[in-house]
Scaffold this active site. Structure first.
Site, PDB file in Angstrom:
ATOM      1  N   GLY A  18      22.764  41.393  45.742  1.00  0.00           N
ATOM      2  CA  GLY A  18      24.008  41.652  44.857  1.00  0.00           C
ATOM      3  C   GLY A  18      24.011  41.266  43.505  1.00  0.00           C
ATOM      4  O   GLY A  18      23.072  40.791  42.882  1.00  0.00           O
ATOM      5  N   HIS A 244      39.074  29.904  36.293  1.00  0.00           N
ATOM      6  CA  HIS A 244      38.717  29.558  35.017  1.00  0.00           C
ATOM      7  C   HIS A 244      39.801  28.869  34.140  1.00  0.00           C
ATOM      8  O   HIS A 244      39.747  27.979  33.511  1.00  0.00           O
ATOM      9  CB  HIS A 244      38.126  30.655  34.230  1.00  0.00           C
ATOM     10  CG  HIS A 244      36.957  31.206  34.989  1.00  0.00           C
ATOM     11  ND1 HIS A 244      36.160  30.772  36.107  1.00  0.00           N
ATOM     12  CD2 HIS A 244      36.589  32.765  35.375  1.00  0.00           C
ATOM     13  CE1 HIS A 244      35.227  31.594  36.421  1.00  0.00           C
ATOM     14  NE2 HIS A 244      35.568  32.592  36.087  1.00  0.00           N
ATOM     15  N   LYS A 347      34.209  39.428  22.515  1.00  0.00           N
ATOM     16  CA  LYS A 347      34.255  38.247  23.602  1.00  0.00           C
ATOM     17  C   LYS A 347      34.512  37.070  22.664  1.00  0.00           C
ATOM     18  O   LYS A 347      33.876  36.613  21.631  1.00  0.00           O
ATOM     19  CB  LYS A 347      32.523  38.270  23.978  1.00  0.00           C
ATOM     20  CG  LYS A 347      32.468  37.198  25.058  1.00  0.00           C
ATOM     21  CD  LYS A 347      31.211  37.164  25.562  1.00  0.00           C
ATOM     22  CE  LYS A 347      30.884  35.912  26.353  1.00  0.00           C
ATOM     23  NZ  LYS A 347      31.542  35.871  27.557  1.00  0.00           N
TER      24      LYS A 347
HETATM   25  P1  NDP Z   1      28.609  42.221  45.293  1.00  0.00           P
HETATM   26  O1  NDP Z   1      29.850  43.027  45.803  1.00  0.00           O
HETATM   27  O2  NDP Z   1      27.342  42.536  44.412  1.00  0.00           O
HETATM   28  O3  NDP Z   1      28.156  41.541  46.868  1.00  0.00           O
HETATM   29  C1  NDP Z   1      27.024  40.675  46.914  1.00  0.00           C
HETATM   30  C2  NDP Z   1      26.671  41.090  48.315  1.00  0.00           C
HETATM   31  O4  NDP Z   1      27.165  41.019  49.358  1.00  0.00           O
HETATM   32  C3  NDP Z   1      26.128  42.639  48.282  1.00  0.00           C
HETATM   33  O5  NDP Z   1      24.763  43.163  47.546  1.00  0.00           O
HETATM   34  C4  NDP Z   1      26.123  43.223  49.764  1.00  0.00           C
HETATM   35  O6  NDP Z   1      24.683  42.989  50.369  1.00  0.00           O
HETATM   36  C5  NDP Z   1      27.209  42.041  50.493  1.00  0.00           C
HETATM   37  N1  NDP Z   1      28.182  42.526  50.700  1.00  0.00           N
HETATM   38  C6  NDP Z   1      29.077  43.338  49.818  1.00  0.00           C
HETATM   39  N2  NDP Z   1      30.267  43.655  50.454  1.00  0.00           N
HETATM   40  C7  NDP Z   1      29.888  43.105  51.651  1.00  0.00           C
HETATM   41  C8  NDP Z   1      31.086  43.231  52.753  1.00  0.00           C
HETATM   42  N3  NDP Z   1      32.198  43.847  52.845  1.00  0.00           N
HETATM   43  N4  NDP Z   1      30.859  42.867  53.837  1.00  0.00           N
HETATM   44  C9  NDP Z   1      29.378  42.106  53.919  1.00  0.00           C
HETATM   45  N5  NDP Z   1      28.652  42.046  52.929  1.00  0.00           N
HETATM   46  C10 NDP Z   1      28.868  42.523  51.696  1.00  0.00           C
HETATM   47  O7  NDP Z   1      29.183  40.710  44.763  1.00  0.00           O
HETATM   48  P2  NDP Z   1      28.650  40.040  43.630  1.00  0.00           P
HETATM   49  O8  NDP Z   1      27.438  39.656  43.792  1.00  0.00           O
HETATM   50  O9  NDP Z   1      29.313  40.458  42.397  1.00  0.00           O
HETATM   51  O10 NDP Z   1      29.562  38.610  43.745  1.00  0.00           O
HETATM   52  C11 NDP Z   1      29.249  37.606  44.840  1.00  0.00           C
HETATM   53  C12 NDP Z   1      30.567  36.844  45.054  1.00  0.00           C
HETATM   54  O11 NDP Z   1      30.568  36.127  44.015  1.00  0.00           O
HETATM   55  C13 NDP Z   1      31.820  37.513  45.373  1.00  0.00           C
HETATM   56  O12 NDP Z   1      32.643  36.804  46.049  1.00  0.00           O
HETATM   57  C14 NDP Z   1      32.413  37.468  43.927  1.00  0.00           C
HETATM   58  O13 NDP Z   1      33.742  37.497  43.830  1.00  0.00           O
HETATM   59  C15 NDP Z   1      31.819  36.288  43.293  1.00  0.00           C
HETATM   60  N6  NDP Z   1      31.730  36.004  41.849  1.00  0.00           N
HETATM   61  C16 NDP Z   1      31.008  37.327  41.223  1.00  0.00           C
HETATM   62  C17 NDP Z   1      30.811  37.298  39.970  1.00  0.00           C
HETATM   63  C18 NDP Z   1      29.863  38.243  39.238  1.00  0.00           C
HETATM   64  O14 NDP Z   1      29.972  38.051  37.934  1.00  0.00           O
HETATM   65  N7  NDP Z   1      29.433  39.167  40.036  1.00  0.00           N
HETATM   66  C19 NDP Z   1      31.369  36.160  39.130  1.00  0.00           C
HETATM   67  C20 NDP Z   1      32.169  35.301  39.857  1.00  0.00           C
HETATM   68  C21 NDP Z   1      32.255  35.275  41.176  1.00  0.00           C
HETATM   69  P3  NDP Z   1      24.081  43.701  51.684  1.00  0.00           P
HETATM   70  O15 NDP Z   1      24.987  44.950  51.543  1.00  0.00           O
HETATM   71  O16 NDP Z   1      22.745  43.753  51.175  1.00  0.00           O
HETATM   72  O17 NDP Z   1      24.368  42.817  52.585  1.00  0.00           O
END
Ligand code: NDP
Length: 483
Positions: A18, A244, A347
């Protein structure tokens, strides 16, 4: 003594493919390796559904590190990657977790002492399945030191938070769960507490008898960065305010105490004192906006509704401003205006305090202001006034400022928090009660923002905010100090 990981550990990252993992987590882990804060024996095992093997995963990890760590050193990176593994699987598949367990046993063989950390970097609806599978597969047994780190937001409202909490507590002990808000890992945010604690002069200024109002601004110039899937259902209000901005409010208003082991209780107590101003219309309490096409940093950018993955008639807010009050006696009656937006002019994260003008002083005078700037051009800026030469009492601004950049043992927020989790230090992680209190306070605001008849004002990307927010604030007889 700098903080480091003293004994071998396995770090399992769910959602390893992700955005967050690549933007923050691999760079944070690498920084710890680069700064020699990791033991000789450790494993980083990425788990996700995406098709990858160890080699392709290592390439992805290396690329994210080269992109986000300017001082990435190739020989340290090469060594770091020898600790990195990938396991592809469904989060629902018990067999994948059993295989992960076998892999861990092999990787950890010969370790005398060990600790296991899991990091949920996936949407909250997957937490429960992963937790259950961690137990069933005996990756988690309760016998080995264990940390389950969960990214905010925990749930999307009070009810869903309660569900996630119950699911986590069914699988792990409360003290093994680390709810992470990365703002609490930022030196600049922690410094809010220490600035107050170390400077009685400043602390004495933070009093309702002296303060007219406080603004807390979290302005971002970035848009949604390919995260439409997440953002469309979340919006700025849910994303930024519940965690935050509430944490900044808590650190600013809470009672100080020398014992940092009571930080969470004191933050919680400060959160419990917050309330929405009594009014006949919620429109007086909160205002929302959405960006349209515009120019940011000299570059044309699309409007929110034109972003990939966003519905053409989306009503998701990308800007919000909220009025808040606290029952704490030292802040009695002081209005707090919290606001955050995407695709704004620049920012900047800051706390701006306007002091009372106790009596008229003369031509050119302006109320004293204090700005504590957390990100952007970080610094502290106290605006006083000084007399101009001549017989009349006329004034010009006197500005005292200092860049508040981190000096000393500075680590990226996720690096810092990971080390603290390894050391079982929970004070800079959220407690369940803090998250619960924040959702309880903000749920009615969210409900109001979600109604079709609630105005959603527009603002051009690269501008300072929806124009309507000026009139919204002017109702209180004041104007924005910043932006
Ligand atoms: P992503 O949407 O990139 O999801 C992370 C990984 O989770 C994906 O690569 C995918 O991996 C898996 N995924 C996504 N959607 C689903 C689903 N519906 N069911 C099962 N697996 C899923 O999220 P982020 O990496 O951006 O964020 C991860 C967490 O951190 C989230 O809860 C987000 O709210 C939180 N967050 C993110 C921030 C950011 O800057 N990105 C900042 C603060 C919090 P795969 O398909 O390979 O399994």
């Amino acid at each position: 003594m700098p903080l480091s990981a003293p004994s071998p550990f396995s770090f399992m990252l769910f959602g390893a493919s992700g955005h967050l993992a690549q933007l923050k987590l691999y760079p944070a882990l690498f920084t710890l390796a680069y700064k020699r804060r990791l033991p000789e024996q450790y494993n980083i095992v990425g788990f996700a559904r995406s098709k990858m093997d160890d080699d392709s995963f290592r390439k992805l990890v290396a690329q994210s590190i080269r992109e986000h760590v300017p001082e990435a050193n190739e020989s340290v990176l090469k060594e770091f990657l020898t600790h990195v593994y990938y396991r592809q699987g469904q989060y629902t598949a018990a067999t994948a977790f059993k295989a992960l367990h076998r892999q861990l046993q092999t990787l950890e063989s010969g370790w005398k002492k060990k600790c296991r950390l899991v990091y949920f970097s996936v949407p909250p609806n997957v937490f429960s399945t992963i937790s259950q599978n961690l137990r069933k597969s005996r990756i988690y047994t309760g016998d080995i030191p264990f940390c389950c780190i969960v990214e905010k937001p925990v749930g999307s409202d009070f009810k869903s938070f309660e569900r996630v909490k119950a699911q986590l507590l069914k699988c792990f002990a409360a003290e093994e769960i680390y709810l992470l808000d990365h703002y609490l890992g930022k030196e600049a945010v922690r410094n809010l507490y220490y600035l107050r604690y170390a400077n009685p002069v400043l602390e004495r200024l933070l009093k309702h008898t002296l303060i007219h109002h406080v603004e807390i601004t979290v302005a971002e110039s970035v848009g949604i960065e390919q995260r439409a899937g997440y953002f469309e259902h979340t919006g700025t209000f849910r994303d930024m305010f519940q965690s935050h901005l509430m944490m900044i409010m808590a650190l600013l208003t809470m009672h100080l105490h020398e014992d940092t082991n009571t930080l969470r209780e004191r933050r919680l107590n400060a959160l419990k004192q917050l309330y929405l101003p009594p009014t006949t219309s919620m429109d007086d309490v909160v205002v929302q906006g959405q960006y349209t096409q515009g120019t940011v940093d000299g570059k044309e950018v699309p409007g929110y509704r034109e972003e990939n993955g966003v519905a053409p008639k989306s009503r998701t807010n990308t800007y919000a401003a909220l009025r808040l009050l606290t029952r704490m006696s030292r802040w009695a009656g002081v209005p707090f205006y919290l606001r955050s937006g995407k695709r704004l002019e620049k920012k900047d994260t800051r706390i701006s305090i306007r002091f009372q003008e106790l009596h008229p002083v003369g031509k050119g005078s302006a109320p004293n202001q204090l700005h504590i700037i957390l990100f952007g051009e970080a610094g502290m800026r106290l605006e006083l006034q000084t007399k101009l030469g001549g017989p009349e009492p006329a004034f010009r601004p006197l500005v005292l400022s200092d860049p508040l950049v981190c000096v000393g043992d500075c680590l990226p927020e996720h690096s810092f928090l990971l080390l603290e989790a390894i050391h079982s230090r929970q004070q800079w992680f959220l407690s369940f009660e803090e998250v619960q209190t924040a959702w309880r306070l903000l749920d009615p605001v969210q409900t109001h923002l979600g109604k079709k008849r609630t105005p959603l004002y527009t603002y051009a990307a690269g501008s300072r905010s929806p124009e309507e927010t000026d009139a919204w604030l002017a109702k209180d007889g004041t104007s924005w100090m910043y932006l």
